[in-house]
Enzyme design. Structure first.
Site: not given
Ligand code: PBG
Length: 326
Positions: A195, A205, A248, A313
């Site tokens: 990550k 965030r 990621k 998403y």
């Protein structure tokens, strides 16, 4: 054989031929849909920097789960917005915490859905860092115990899989031990093994209200310049007992996905993160790109690089497009 005897265009002539030799497939069952769970009742708040993505209160989850299952998206990953935050993120492992309640609701109302949980502290600490602090530094070893508690509380609530995203050293082994000691030896760990400290997490965030209140995450998340270090991180997580390795973000790190695919035989996941989603949505809203085609091409590129699983998403939109194509 070269031109004119050999002509690569021969096999591109019709859609039937093209699909016959297509090397990479996308399917809804490989997609994981992230869900943001918030306190309250009847809440469905769109996240302004992520059009089409909502923060949902627990009573909205069953409908969302059914929607996913109908589209063939069989897995979700949960992120929580707790009612209260504190210095050590105790809300993250509370028996009646937002995620623990969300898991129970989903496993009750949609037992077929695979419920994965993000294991981290940043949404639950008032300082927004992914661990507890000594002074202004994140205390790696003290955080491990809390992470194990969080993972265990998720398993006890019924989670099918846990996904630690904090980037503390040694967390996979600590979580594995805690799960095994408590008879959760069948709960897999999908480790955010590689990550990066990325600007592409910006919209997330806002969505999860977890921006660090001072400093940044570069003392625990990886330097985007590093590739060999990614192999080291992944090797450590394999040795500690990870079941799935995640990279990621995804698109700026396709080389890393591809390297992990070559080096390891575990399933590889890629997180197509909030900023990557937001950029496509914004350009499409301006009419600058064809949003659906760019979505499909992007997700395909992540699969082609070597990811078996994509957290995105776009999961529902992509699944819908796959259904319509049939
Ligand atoms: C929690 C976490 C983050 C994301 C997933 N888990 C934020 C961060 O590390 O700052 C980002 C996901 C996204 O941007 O879509 N540590």
């Amino acid at each position: 054989m070269v031109f004119p005897e050999y002509r690569p265009r021969r096999l591109r002539r019709t859609e039937a031929l093209r699909s016959m030799i297509r090397e990479t497939q996308l399917s809804a069952s490989q997609l994981v849909y992230p869900l943001f769970v918030m306190p309250g009742k009847n809440k469905r708040e769109e996240i302004s920097s992520m059009p089409g993505v909502f923060r949902l209160s627990i009573d909205q989850l069953a409908a969302e789960a059914k929607d996913c299952l109908k589209l063939g998206v069989n897995s979700v990953i949960l992120f929580g917005l707790p009612e209260k935050k504190d210095g050590v993120g105790s809300g993250a492992h509370a028996k009646d915490g937002i995620i623990q309640r969300a898991i129970r609701e989903l496993k009750n109302k949609a037992p077929k859905l695979t419920v994965i949980t993000d294991v981290c502290l940043c949404e639950y600490t008032d300082h927004g860092h992914c661990g507890c602090l000594i002074g202004n530094a994140v205390d790696n070893d003290a955080t491990l115990e809390i992470l194990a508690k969080i993972a265990l509380s998720h398993a006890q609530a019924g989670a099918d899989m846990v996904a630690p995203s904090d980037m503390m050293d040694g967390r996979v082994a600590e979580i594995r031990a805690a799960l095994d000691e408590n008879n959760f030896d069948m709960v897999p760990i999908m480790s955010y093994a590689v990550k990066y400290a990325s600007a592409f997490y910006g919209p997330f965030r806002d969505a999860a209200d977890c921006a660090p209140q001072f400093g940044d995450r570069r003392s625990y998340q990886m330097d985007p310049a590093n590739s060999r270090e990614a192999m080291r991180e992944a090797t450590l997580d394999v040795d500690e007992g990870a079941d799935i390795l995640m990279v990621k973000p995804a698109v700026s790190y396709l080389d890393i996905i591809s390297k992990l695919r070559d080096e390891f035989d575990l399933p590889i996941a890629a997180y197509h993160v909030s900023g990557e989603y937001a950029m496509i949505k914004a350009a499409a809203a301006n009419g600058w790109i064809d949003g659906d085609r760019v979505m499909a091409e992007t997700l395909l590129s992540i699969r082609r690089a070597g990811a078996d699983i994509i957290i995105t998403y776009f999961a529902k939109d992509m699944a819908r497009m796959l259904q319509d194509r049939k």
